[in-house]
Each structure stands twice: as C-alpha cells, then as structure tokens.
Write a protein that holds these residues in place. Structure first.
Motif, PDB file in Angstrom:
ATOM      1  N   GLN A 238      57.119  33.877  44.092  1.00  0.00           N
ATOM      2  CA  GLN A 238      55.963  34.750  44.333  1.00  0.00           C
ATOM      3  C   GLN A 238      55.519  35.461  43.062  1.00  0.00           C
ATOM      4  N   ILE A 239      56.468  35.858  42.219  1.00  0.00           N
ATOM      5  CA  ILE A 239      56.097  36.490  40.946  1.00  0.00           C
ATOM      6  C   ILE A 239      55.309  35.503  40.091  1.00  0.00           C
TER       7      ILE A 239
ATOM      8  N   GLY B 141      45.675  41.036  46.724  1.00  0.00           N
ATOM      9  CA  GLY B 141      47.100  40.749  46.497  1.00  0.00           C
ATOM     10  C   GLY B 141      47.780  40.126  47.704  1.00  0.00           C
ATOM     11  N   VAL B 142      47.505  40.646  48.882  1.00  0.00           N
ATOM     12  CA  VAL B 142      48.123  40.094  50.096  1.00  0.00           C
ATOM     13  C   VAL B 142      47.553  38.706  50.401  1.00  0.00           C
ATOM     14  N   ALA B 143      46.267  38.503  50.180  1.00  0.00           N
ATOM     15  CA  ALA B 143      45.663  37.182  50.415  1.00  0.00           C
ATOM     16  C   ALA B 143      46.242  36.141  49.456  1.00  0.00           C
ATOM     17  N   ILE B 144      46.436  36.517  48.213  1.00  0.00           N
ATOM     18  CA  ILE B 144      47.031  35.581  47.249  1.00  0.00           C
ATOM     19  C   ILE B 144      48.482  35.290  47.613  1.00  0.00           C
ATOM     20  N   THR B 145      49.217  36.294  48.054  1.00  0.00           N
ATOM     21  CA  THR B 145      50.597  36.076  48.495  1.00  0.00           C
ATOM     22  C   THR B 145      50.636  35.115  49.683  1.00  0.00           C
ATOM     23  N   ALA B 146      49.727  35.297  50.626  1.00  0.00           N
ATOM     24  CA  ALA B 146      49.668  34.398  51.783  1.00  0.00           C
ATOM     25  C   ALA B 146      49.280  32.982  51.366  1.00  0.00           C
TER      26      ALA B 146
ATOM     27  N   ILE C 145      55.134  26.533  49.296  1.00  0.00           N
ATOM     28  CA  ILE C 145      56.589  26.721  49.257  1.00  0.00           C
ATOM     29  C   ILE C 145      57.205  26.368  50.612  1.00  0.00           C
ATOM     30  N   PHE C 146      56.470  26.612  51.695  1.00  0.00           N
ATOM     31  CA  PHE C 146      56.952  26.198  53.019  1.00  0.00           C
ATOM     32  C   PHE C 146      57.138  24.686  53.065  1.00  0.00           C
TER      33      PHE C 146
END
Length: 186
Positions: free
Chosen positions: A52-53, A91-96, A102-103
C-alpha cells in the motif's frame, strides 16, 4: 489532469502486485517466512503495508508533482490541499483501487494470472465508466469516484464515497487474507 489520468497508472500497480506477491510464491519466500516461525497473519499484514505504501507513492506522486508545478509556474492550485475532506476521499479511493490487484495476486499465486485478470478487470471498469451505466459505475468503483472528483469536484457526500471505498478495502483485504491463510505454501 493528473487526477483524471491516475487510472492509467493502474497498469503499474497491476504489474507491481503480480511481481511483488507472485515472485514470493514462485520462489517460496513466503514458505520460508512461515518455516522460520513467522505467523501468516504477520506476513500478510507486512506485505499489505509495504504494497500500500508503494501503491500510494506510485499513484499520488504525479498528483503532488502537478500540484507543485501548478503552484510554481501557473500560480494556481490544481488540488485544494487545504480541503482535508477531498484529500481523504482521494486517499481512500486510491487505497481501494490498489486492493483489487493484490487480491488477485494472492488468489492466483502466479505472476501470469495475476497480471492478466486485473488487466481484464481494468478494461471492464473502463468500459463501464464509458457506457450507459456510467452513473451507477462511478458511484461504486473507486476509479470512477476519482474521475468524478477530477471532473466535478465532490458531487456526493464524502462519507458515501469513503464508505463504499472502505467496503471495497475490507472485502478485498479479508478475501486476500482468507486465500493466503488457506494456501499451500509447499
């Protein structure tokens, strides 16, 4: 402009996730971690944090670059840095967005499949965002939410967008963890 084009960098994220996880499965690095006494949950969490980083750096760096360039040369702001609500939504949209590749990397445990399936999913998402179902797709897809923020600002309540993205993150994180917990690392 950089926020609107962020989904194009998604290909880098797909390649990175496939290599980051697929290579560890292929070379049995994850098996060695477990054999050394580390718990699968700790290994999974560490992989997710590092991923994620890296994902945030890859996707947010162009936005920051354009912001600085716009401030210095154009004397205007591209993204309102003082708008905390907007920064959290992005930030949350990019994380999602980063969770889907990765899944699939944990699901398939193979570099090839982990590259092909997320790329096909990317094309399906682009098709949905350019088709008749655009209104519905932009509400539920993190990539669509970024597109809306880039074009229209904040068209809905930010908590709605954050809630949908957190649901994506939660489901895909738990799915990847479940697959990794049950995977045969031999």
């Amino acid at each position: 402009a950089s926020l609107y084009n962020t989904p194009l960098l998604y290909f880098l994220i797909i390649v990175f996730s496939a290599l980051f996880v697929g290579n560890d499965f292929a070379e049995k690095t994850l098996h060695q971690y477990v054999s050394a006494g580390h718990k699968r949950g700790q290994i999974f969490f560490a992989k997710m944090v590092v991923y994620q980083i890296a994902c945030q750096i890859i996707l947010i760096l162009p936005i920051l670059f354009h912001e600085v360039f716009g401030e210095i040369y154009l004397k205007e702001s591209i993204v309102d840095i003082c708008n905390t609500e907007l920064i959290v939504v992005i930030g949350v949209a990019i994380t999602a967005m980063c969770m889907l590749p990765i899944f699939f990397a944990f699901l398939f445990q193979d570099i090839g499949k982990s590259l092909v399936v997320p790329m096909l999913m990317f094309l399906v998402m682009i098709f949905l965002l350019n088709g008749k179902q655009v209104e519905y797709a932009t509400k539920i897809l993190p990539m669509g939410q970024l597109r809306l923020v880039a074009l229209q600002g904040m068209p809905w309540e930010s908590m709605d967008l954050i809630g949908i993205d957190l649901l994506w993150i939660f489901i895909l994180y738990l799915g990847a963890y479940y697959v990794f917990k049950r995977s045969n690392l031999q």
